[in-house]
Enzyme design. Structure first.
Site, short mmCIF file in Angstrom:
data_model
loop_
_atom_site.label_atom_id
_atom_site.label_comp_id
_atom_site.label_asym_id
_atom_site.label_seq_id
_atom_site.Cartn_x
_atom_site.Cartn_y
_atom_site.Cartn_z
N ASP A 1 63.77 16.07 -34.39
CA ASP A 1 64.36 15.01 -33.57
C ASP A 1 65.81 14.70 -33.93
O ASP A 1 66.63 14.42 -33.06
CB ASP A 1 63.51 13.73 -33.65
N THR B 1 59.88 22.22 -36.47
CA THR B 1 59.59 21.27 -37.54
C THR B 1 58.12 21.38 -37.92
O THR B 1 57.26 21.49 -37.03
CB THR B 1 59.90 19.82 -37.13
N ASP C 1 55.94 16.71 -34.64
CA ASP C 1 56.15 15.33 -34.18
C ASP C 1 57.13 15.20 -33.03
O ASP C 1 57.74 14.14 -32.84
CB ASP C 1 56.62 14.46 -35.35
N ARG D 1 24.07 9.67 -52.81
CA ARG D 1 23.21 10.71 -52.24
C ARG D 1 23.40 12.06 -52.94
O ARG D 1 22.94 13.10 -52.46
CB ARG D 1 23.44 10.84 -50.73
#
Length: 319
Positions: free
Chosen positions: A103, A125, A129, A211
């Site tokens: 960006d 990138t 994003d 568990r």
């Protein structure tokens, strides 16, 4: 149009070299000259520009990083810096520019277009994003690097019956954390796009221990906070032996995957096609495996969003 320039800017990502190769050879195929601009916008301002031939990009498709090098440049954020860059482009007779990066790089490409210089952005990138594309160049390689690391850490976690917190890159975007965590069966994934509740994490870890589960993997995007701090809090509240691994810049390097090489080749060539057709101020991308383009303004204005269904699935599978 007779000459185009190409630069890489911001953080490097695997596949940038494949994109450079694609731009250069596609342009030469269409009888255009290509000039490489070294060290990103800083190199543009300084005139660090050289002509590239077919052989200049030989034997680079499989290499990580960028042969044009990269740097961050505060000066290019100023009007004076932008005009200096345009002067250099005119000096070398360059008619249009391809910018490969994220960006921040796209912000520079937007400014050049506003000053009347045709520019096309190619999303490179590891963070994945950038809006307007399903995937960015380098994401798949970084993802596989992280998965390989978590696989190895899980072996140790199993052997020592420990809880491991693994911090991955992603300051503002959680795609690396989400995809790697889901692929590796992490018990908890923390991403910047979603708030987390430490008490829920602790309760999940304790349920697993009750568990019979002896080890756990927690993947944290760096934008959430320090993996070291989160690991310490978990150990303090559970008394489970906890270790932290910060993967860091190992995620940016390495030979690009087949997916990134093909994506970079397709996007680089498409950027040249758009310039030839007269487009400017656009970014190329891929959506549903089809090449697309959007205005850089639109891509920058729309915030990247994480896949909420995938994030919910990761929670459902980690019960």
């Amino acid at each position: 149009m007779k000459r185009i320039g190409i630069l890489t800017s911001g953080g490097d990502s695997p596949g940038m070299n494949a994109a450079i190769r694609s731009v250069v050879r596609k342009a030469i195929y269409h009888n255009l000259e290509v000039f490489g601009i070294y060290y990103g916008y800083a190199g543009l301002i300084n005139g660090d520009i050289k002509k590239l031939e077919i052989g200049s990009v030989g034997d680079i498709i499989h290499r990580g990083g960028t042969m044009l090098y990269t740097a961050r440049c505060e000066e290019f954020k100023t009007l004076d810096g932008q005009l200096k860059g345009i002067e250099q482009l005119k000096k070398f007779g360059i008619d249009a520019l391809v910018v490969i990066g994220g960006d921040g790089s796209f912000q520079g490409a937007k400014k050049l277009t506003e000053h009347g210089f045709p520019t096309i952005g190619v999303p490179g990138t590891i963070d994945n994003d950038i809006s307007g594309t399903d995937f960015t160049i380098g994401f798949d390689t970084a993802l596989n690097t992280v998965i390989d690391a978590i696989d190895k850490i899980r072996d140790t976690a199993t052997s020592h019956e420990r809880t491991y917190v693994i911090e991955v890159m992603g300051r503002d975007a959680g795609d690396i954390a989400l995809w790697s965590g889901l692929a590796d069966g992490a018990e908890t994934i923390l991403i910047p796009e979603s708030e987390y509740n430490m008490e829920e994490i602790i309760a999940r870890l304790k349920r697993g221990r009750e568990r019979g589960k002896k080890h756990s993997i927690i993947v944290v995007a760096e934008g959430v906070g320090s993996g070291v701090d989160i690991g310490k809090e978990i150990q303090d509240k559970t008394n489970f032996e906890t270790r932290v691994t910060v993967l860091g810049h190992i995620q940016r390097g390495g030979s690009p995957t087949a997916s990134d090489r093909v994506l970079a080749s397709r996007l680089g060539a498409y950027a040249v096609e758009l310039l030839i057709s007269g487009e400017a101020g656009k970014m190329v991308g891929i959506e549903k495996n089809q090449l697309v383009y959007h205005s850089i303004d639109e891509a920058l204005a729309k915030k990247h969003s994480v896949d909420e269904q995938m994030y919910q699935l990761s929670k459902e599978l980690s019960i």
